[in-house]
Scaffold this motif. Structure first.
Motif, PDB file in Angstrom:
ATOM      1  N   ASP A  32       0.821  -1.207   0.000  1.00 22.92           N
ATOM      2  CA  ASP A  32       0.000   0.000   0.000  1.00 22.92           C
ATOM      3  C   ASP A  32       0.861   1.265   0.000  1.00 22.92           C
ATOM      4  OD1 ASP A  32       0.684  -0.835   2.569  1.00 22.92           O
ATOM      5  OD2 ASP A  32      -1.096   0.024   3.504  1.00 22.92           O
ATOM      6  N   ILE A 134     -10.968   8.123  -7.277  1.00 23.93           N
ATOM      7  CA  ILE A 134     -11.496   6.834  -6.814  1.00 23.93           C
ATOM      8  C   ILE A 134     -10.364   5.982  -6.229  1.00 23.93           C
ATOM      9  CG2 ILE A 134     -12.507   4.643  -7.592  1.00 23.93           C
ATOM     10  CD1 ILE A 134     -14.157   6.416  -9.599  1.00 23.93           C
ATOM     11  N   PHE A 135      -9.208   5.969  -6.903  1.00 22.80           N
ATOM     12  CA  PHE A 135      -8.074   5.189  -6.402  1.00 22.80           C
ATOM     13  C   PHE A 135      -7.648   5.675  -5.016  1.00 22.80           C
ATOM     14  CE2 PHE A 135      -3.506   4.808  -5.733  1.00 22.80           C
ATOM     15  CZ  PHE A 135      -3.361   3.432  -5.769  1.00 22.80           C
ATOM     16  N   MET A 137      -9.267   7.602  -2.824  1.00 25.97           N
ATOM     17  CA  MET A 137     -10.300   7.454  -1.796  1.00 25.97           C
ATOM     18  C   MET A 137     -10.374   6.000  -1.317  1.00 25.97           C
ATOM     19  SD  MET A 137     -11.164  10.508  -1.381  1.00 25.97           S
ATOM     20  CE  MET A 137      -9.603  10.991  -2.080  1.00 25.97           C
ATOM     21  N   SER A 138     -10.246   5.069  -2.240  1.00 20.24           N
ATOM     22  CA  SER A 138     -10.240   3.645  -1.865  1.00 20.24           C
ATOM     23  C   SER A 138      -9.025   3.323  -1.010  1.00 20.24           C
ATOM     24  CB  SER A 138     -10.244   2.765  -3.113  1.00 20.24           C
ATOM     25  OG  SER A 138     -11.377   3.013  -3.891  1.00 20.24           O
ATOM     26  N   LEU A 139      -7.857   3.813  -1.411  1.00 16.31           N
ATOM     27  CA  LEU A 139      -6.631   3.570  -0.647  1.00 16.31           C
ATOM     28  C   LEU A 139      -6.723   4.201   0.739  1.00 16.31           C
ATOM     29  CD1 LEU A 139      -3.813   2.286  -0.747  1.00 16.31           C
ATOM     30  CD2 LEU A 139      -2.964   4.450  -1.676  1.00 16.31           C
ATOM     31  N   LEU A 141      -9.489   4.834   2.474  1.00 21.15           N
ATOM     32  CA  LEU A 141     -10.438   4.070   3.270  1.00 21.15           C
ATOM     33  C   LEU A 141      -9.812   2.760   3.756  1.00 21.15           C
ATOM     34  CD1 LEU A 141     -13.286   4.078   4.389  1.00 21.15           C
ATOM     35  CD2 LEU A 141     -14.042   2.978   2.272  1.00 21.15           C
ATOM     36  N   TYR A 142      -9.090   2.081   2.865  1.00 18.94           N
ATOM     37  CA  TYR A 142      -8.381   0.857   3.238  1.00 18.94           C
ATOM     38  C   TYR A 142      -7.367   1.141   4.355  1.00 18.94           C
ATOM     39  CZ  TYR A 142      -4.881  -2.849   2.846  1.00 18.94           C
ATOM     40  OH  TYR A 142      -3.982  -3.851   3.125  1.00 18.94           O
TER      41      TYR A 142
END
Length: 150
Positions: A32, A134-135, A137-139, A141-142
């Motif tokens: 990550d 989107i990438f 925001m997803s990262l 949140l993860y």
């Protein structure tokens, strides 16, 4: 196209952080961190090359929590101060990366979408910004879920 010096300096600084993320990702073995570093480096380079430095500000908002993140490695804090720093980091991460940044990036995309596509907002810029948003925001949140579980 003209890019103000303060924008270039911010981008160069962020590219430095991106390279550190990539190197730290290799050292620690976290994918990550490598993904974050590579995407950050790519996004900064791409937006400057596209002459879209005006899109960088909503992205830089995410990095406000990074200031506190660097304090987590401080060795001179006592246990109580370390615990307080961790709490402030979680709150800061949530505020800047989970609340403020998505709203800001959504607004930037909305402005691009609702206005005529022009030199200021070419169509490809909308799609690129949406994909990177989107990438990230997803990262985020993860990463937030990982932080809270610790």
């Amino acid at each position: 196209r003209y890019v103000p010096h303060y924008v270039k300096n911010s981008v160069y600084t962020l590219k430095g952080y991106a390279i550190c993320d990539i190197v730290n990702g290799f050292e620690v073995g976290t994918k990550d961190a490598m993904a974050h570093g590579a995407a950050t480096f790519a996004v900064m380079t791409l937006f400057i090359e596209l002459g879209a430095s005006h899109i960088i500000a909503p992205i830089l908002i995410m990095e406000c929590s990074t200031v506190i993140l660097t304090l987590l490695r401080a060795t001179f804090f006592g246990p109580k101060m370390q615990m307080a720093t961790q709490a402030v980091f979680v709150i800061s991460f949530f505020f800047w990366r989970i609340i403020v940044s998505p709203i800001s990036l959504f607004h930037a995309c909305w402005v691009m979408y609702t206005n005529d596509f022009s030199d200021c907002f070419p169509r490809r810029l909308f799609y690129i910004t949406s994909a990177f948003s989107i990438f990230f925001m997803s990262l985020n949140l993860y990463s937030f879920i990982k932080i809270v579980k610790k």
